[in-house]
Write a protein that holds these residues in place. Structure first.
Motif, PDB file in Angstrom:
ATOM      1  N   CYS A  79     -13.595   2.845   1.212  1.00 39.60           N
ATOM      2  CA  CYS A  79     -12.968   1.961   0.576  1.00 39.60           C
ATOM      3  C   CYS A  79     -13.594   1.898  -0.820  1.00 39.60           C
ATOM      4  O   CYS A  79     -14.744   1.732  -0.940  1.00 39.60           O
ATOM      5  N   GLN A  80     -12.796   1.564  -1.961  1.00 40.58           N
ATOM      6  CA  GLN A  80     -13.483   1.538  -3.301  1.00 40.58           C
ATOM      7  C   GLN A  80     -12.431   0.685  -4.128  1.00 40.58           C
ATOM      8  O   GLN A  80     -11.448   1.272  -4.413  1.00 40.58           O
ATOM      9  N   ASP A  81     -12.925  -0.112  -4.903  1.00 39.34           N
ATOM     10  CA  ASP A  81     -11.962  -1.208  -5.822  1.00 39.34           C
ATOM     11  C   ASP A  81     -11.717  -0.402  -6.887  1.00 39.34           C
ATOM     12  O   ASP A  81     -12.314   0.720  -7.467  1.00 39.34           O
ATOM     13  N   LEU A  82     -10.380  -0.372  -7.434  1.00 38.46           N
ATOM     14  CA  LEU A  82      -9.706   0.257  -8.377  1.00 38.46           C
ATOM     15  C   LEU A  82      -9.430  -0.749  -9.720  1.00 38.46           C
ATOM     16  O   LEU A  82      -8.977  -1.981  -9.083  1.00 38.46           O
ATOM     17  N   GLU A  83      -9.969  -0.498 -10.835  1.00 40.43           N
ATOM     18  CA  GLU A  83      -9.511  -1.317 -11.871  1.00 40.43           C
ATOM     19  C   GLU A  83      -8.107  -1.167 -12.568  1.00 40.43           C
ATOM     20  O   GLU A  83      -8.012   0.078 -12.952  1.00 40.43           O
ATOM     21  N   TRP A 143      -2.944  -3.017  -2.466  1.00 41.98           N
ATOM     22  CA  TRP A 143      -3.243  -3.870  -3.473  1.00 41.98           C
ATOM     23  C   TRP A 143      -2.941  -5.258  -2.907  1.00 41.98           C
ATOM     24  O   TRP A 143      -2.284  -5.097  -1.879  1.00 41.98           O
ATOM     25  N   ARG A 164      -5.897  -7.408  -7.231  1.00 43.11           N
ATOM     26  CA  ARG A 164      -7.007  -6.345  -6.863  1.00 43.11           C
ATOM     27  C   ARG A 164      -6.431  -5.126  -6.337  1.00 43.11           C
ATOM     28  O   ARG A 164      -5.471  -5.556  -5.442  1.00 43.11           O
ATOM     29  N   CYS A 165      -7.033  -3.939  -6.391  1.00 40.69           N
ATOM     30  CA  CYS A 165      -6.359  -2.710  -5.758  1.00 40.69           C
ATOM     31  C   CYS A 165      -7.671  -2.081  -5.593  1.00 40.69           C
ATOM     32  O   CYS A 165      -8.802  -1.903  -5.798  1.00 40.69           O
ATOM     33  N   HIS A 166      -7.405  -1.221  -4.313  1.00 38.09           N
ATOM     34  CA  HIS A 166      -8.499  -0.472  -3.747  1.00 38.09           C
ATOM     35  C   HIS A 166      -7.868   0.815  -3.293  1.00 38.09           C
ATOM     36  O   HIS A 166      -6.862   0.796  -2.828  1.00 38.09           O
ATOM     37  N   ARG A 167      -8.678   2.126  -3.088  1.00 39.45           N
ATOM     38  CA  ARG A 167      -8.557   3.267  -2.592  1.00 39.45           C
ATOM     39  C   ARG A 167      -9.012   3.306  -1.146  1.00 39.45           C
ATOM     40  O   ARG A 167     -10.000   2.619  -0.951  1.00 39.45           O
ATOM     41  N   GLU A 177       0.775  -1.281   0.027  1.00 44.59           N
ATOM     42  CA  GLU A 177      -0.217   0.133   0.062  1.00 44.59           C
ATOM     43  C   GLU A 177       0.719   1.289   0.038  1.00 44.59           C
ATOM     44  O   GLU A 177       1.964   1.146   0.213  1.00 44.59           O
TER      45      GLU A 177
END
Length: 315
Positions: free
Chosen positions: A284-288, A312, A268-271, A242
Motif C-alpha cells: 500500500c502506498q499513498d498517491l498524490e 480512494w 486521499r488515494c492509494h495503490r 476502488e
C-alpha cells in the motif's frame, strides 16, 4: 400458536437487520435460524446443488471462526442464498464488505470484484464466447484510464493494449469489464476505438460483469505484434471506491490512471497489490492527486500474477 408466530417474527426481524448491516457470519446464522434448518439439512441441500461443504465448515462460517475463500466455497455461498431464500448477492456482498478472519478485522479483506471472479461467473461468460484459457496473446503493454463522474460513479474505462501473438491464427480478444456493486451491464456500451470492432457481448446481471469480443481486421501469426484500443461506458452503479485488475500470468508493463470529476474529488488515494483473491493486501502506498487534472496513476514495469489496484476515500 401465538408464541411460535412471535418467535418467527423476531427471527425474521433479526435476519433483515443482519442482511442490512452484517457481518457475514451473523447474517448466515440468522438466515439458517429463520428457516429452521439444522446444518445437516443445509449440507444436504447444498449437495443437491452440486456443492460439497462439510457440516463443520458450515458451523465455522456461521460462528465467524472461518470465512469462505476457495472458489468451491464461494459457489456454496451463492447456493446458500437460494436455499435460504435470500436476495441474490446478499451474502456475497457482506462477505466482501466484512473481510474478517481469525487474525483480526479486515486482515484478509478482498474486493467484491475478486469474489465475483472466484465464484465462476467469469468462466461462464468466457465459455459462452468460446474463449479458451490461453487466448494466444502475450501482453507487452496495457494502459487503462478510468473516469469517475460527478456522482462518484465509475463513468467509463478506456484500455489500450499492445500484444504479441504466440501462435498462428489469432484474430480477436475478449475484454472483461467488472461494474461496481449494483451495476446494470445490459445498459453499458462497448466502443471499439482503434484497430478492432465489437463482436458478441455477454453479461451477468447479478454481478455486473460484462464480456465483449473485440475482432481484429487481420489474422495474426506467431510473433506478430498488434495494438488496439477500446472503451466501456458504464455509469450504471453507485459510489465507486476502488478499481482492481487481476493478472493470471506474468506480463509486460501495466499502467492505471484514475481521473476524477471536478465535482467529485476524493480526500486521499492509494495503490495496493494482492498475490491472490484470498491474500491480504500489501504494497500500500499513498498517491498524490495531480492539481488541475485531478488524477492519480500507478505504473508496474513488469507484471506478476495477482492483483493490482487503486483505492480512494471520499469525505
Amino acid at each position: 400458536m401465538p408464541h411460535a408466530t412471535q418467535h418467527a417474527d423476531v427471527a425474521t426481524a433479526e435476519l433483515d437487520s443482519a442482511l442490512r448491516g452484517g457481518p457475514f457470519h451473523v447474517a448466515l446464522r440468522a438466515a439458517i435460524a429463520a428457516r429452521g434448518l439444522p446444518l445437516q439439512r443445509v449440507q444436504h441441500h447444498l449437495s443437491r446443488h452440486g456443492v460439497k461443504v462439510g457440516v463443520t465448515s458450515l458451523s465455522y462460517w456461521q460462528q465467524g471462526a472461518r470465512h469462505p475463500q476457495r472458489p468451491e466455497s464461494l459457489r456454496a455461498v451463492r447456493a446458500l442464498e437460494e436455499i435460504l431464500e435470500l436476495p441474490e448477492e446478499s451474502l456475497i456482498r457482506l462477505l466482501a464488505e466484512s473481510g474478517e478472519s481469525p487474525a483480526g478485522p479486515r486482515s484478509a479483506a478482498r474486493s467484491y470484484r475478486s469474489l465475483v471472479e472466484a465464484s465462476g461467473v467469469l468462466d461462464q461468460l468466457l465459455a459462452e464466447l468460446d474463449c479458451p484459457p490461453d487466448a494466444g496473446l502475450h501482453t507487452l503493454g496495457h494502459h487503462e484510464r478510468l473516469r469517475i463522474g460527478a456522482r462518484r460513479e465509475l463513468a467509463e474505462r478506456e484500455s489500450h493494449h499492445i500484444v504479441r501473438a504466440h501462435r498462428d491464427g489469432i484474430d480477436r480478444f475478449v475484454a472483461v469489464h467488472h461494474g461496481d456493486r449494483g451495476a446494470t451491464p445490459e445498459l453499458m456500451r462497448v466502443h471499439a476505438l482503434e484497430n478492432c470492432r465489437t463482436g458478441r457481448v455477454r453479461w451477468h446481471r447479478d454481478t455486473g460483469v460484462l464480456a465483449a469480443e473485440l475482432l481484429f481486421d487481420t489474422r495474426l501469426r506467431a510473433g506478430d505484434t498488434f495494438l488496439f484500443r477500446y472503451g466501456v461506458e458504464d455509469g450504471t452503479a453507485g459510489v465507486s471506491r476502488e478499481y482492481v485488475r487481476g493478472f493470471d500470468s506474468p506480463g509486460g508493463q501495466y499502467a492505471l490512471q484514475v481521473c476524477f470529476d471536478a465535482a467529485a474529488v476524493p480526500v486521499r488515494c492509494h495503490r495496493f497489490a494482492q498475490h491472490s483473491a484470498a491474500a491480504p493486501r500489501s504494497g500500500c502506498q499513498d498517491l498524490e492527486l495531480s492539481g488541475r487534472h485531478r488524477s492519480v496513476h500507478l505504473v508496474e514495469p513488469r507484471l506478476r500474477a495477482g492483483f493490482l489496484g487503486i483505492g480512494w476515500d471520499w469525505e
